[in-house]
Design an enzyme around this catalytic site. Structure first.
Site, PDB file in Angstrom:
ATOM      1  N   HIS A  32       0.873  -1.171   0.000  1.00  0.00           N
ATOM      2  CA  HIS A  32       0.000   0.000   0.000  1.00  0.00           C
ATOM      3  C   HIS A  32       0.913   1.225   0.000  1.00  0.00           C
ATOM      4  CE1 HIS A  32      -3.660   2.231   0.479  1.00  0.00           C
ATOM      5  NE2 HIS A  32      -3.144   2.890   1.510  1.00  0.00           N
ATOM      6  N   CYS A 127      -3.264   2.730  -5.607  1.00  0.00           N
ATOM      7  CA  CYS A 127      -2.661   3.619  -4.605  1.00  0.00           C
ATOM      8  C   CYS A 127      -1.229   4.012  -4.970  1.00  0.00           C
ATOM      9  CB  CYS A 127      -2.710   2.980  -3.223  1.00  0.00           C
ATOM     10  SG  CYS A 127      -1.845   1.398  -3.094  1.00  0.00           S
TER      11      CYS A 127
END
Length: 182
Positions: A32, A127
């Protein structure tokens, strides 16, 4: 592992991080990404209902996003500790070798301007794309590029396998016809 296991490491990352740095949070089979704002705050792209931020990706989202953008993602401003979970965070500005980063205040400004709902696609707008765009002005995800490469290699292997099978089947048919005509 628990969040306590990595707490000292993550505190060290926070003391070294500067506004505009990209933070990577390894989650096992993917990472992430977020833009560091300072004061233990980040801006990041995450799925609604926390989908994806902690590795709990809902399968219906995975299979509905390939090739199609859907609006199940939100750019959020959150505390670093809400995002890191049990990951061992890293400052990852490695793309600086290939792209010129914007000035820190522009990176932060870009990230803050994007807060709210945004389209998401695991291969074209994830992301990492978001964080890279904020820092460099370029949508770039090494994770997605690697996945696409492996998909292309897999597809090529299937095609080559099919061609080889057809070639051997053709040889067998010719051999059978020769045997029948003799």
């Amino acid at each position: 592992m628990t969040a306590k296991t990595h707490e000292a490491h993550n505190r060290s990352v926070l003391t070294r991080a500067k506004a505009g740095d990209l933070l990577e949070f390894p989650r096992g089979w993917y990472s992430h990404w977020a833009v560091y704002l300072g004061n233990e705050e980040v801006v990041h792209l995450a799925g609604d209902e926390n989908d994806g931020i902690n590795g709990n990706i809902k399968t219906q989202h995975v299979f509905t996003i390939c090739g199609k953008t859907f609006n199940k993602a939100v750019v959020k401003r959150e505390n670093f500790w809400e995002v890191v979970l049990d990951s061992k965070a890293e400052i990852n500005n490695n793309k600086d070798r290939k792209c010129r980063p914007r000035p820190a205040h522009e990176i932060v400004e870009e990230a803050l301007m994007k807060i709210g709902k945004i389209g998401y696609n695991v291969l074209w707008n994830n992301c990492e794309h978001f964080a890279a765009y904020c820092r460099y002005g370029v949508n770039w995800s090494e994770q997605a590029n690697t996945a696409l490469t492996w998909m292309m290699v897999g597809g090529a292997m299937v095609m080559v396998g099919g061609l080889i099978k057809e070639w051997f089947n053709g040889k067998e048919e010719k051999k059978e016809k020769k045997t029948e005509s003799a």
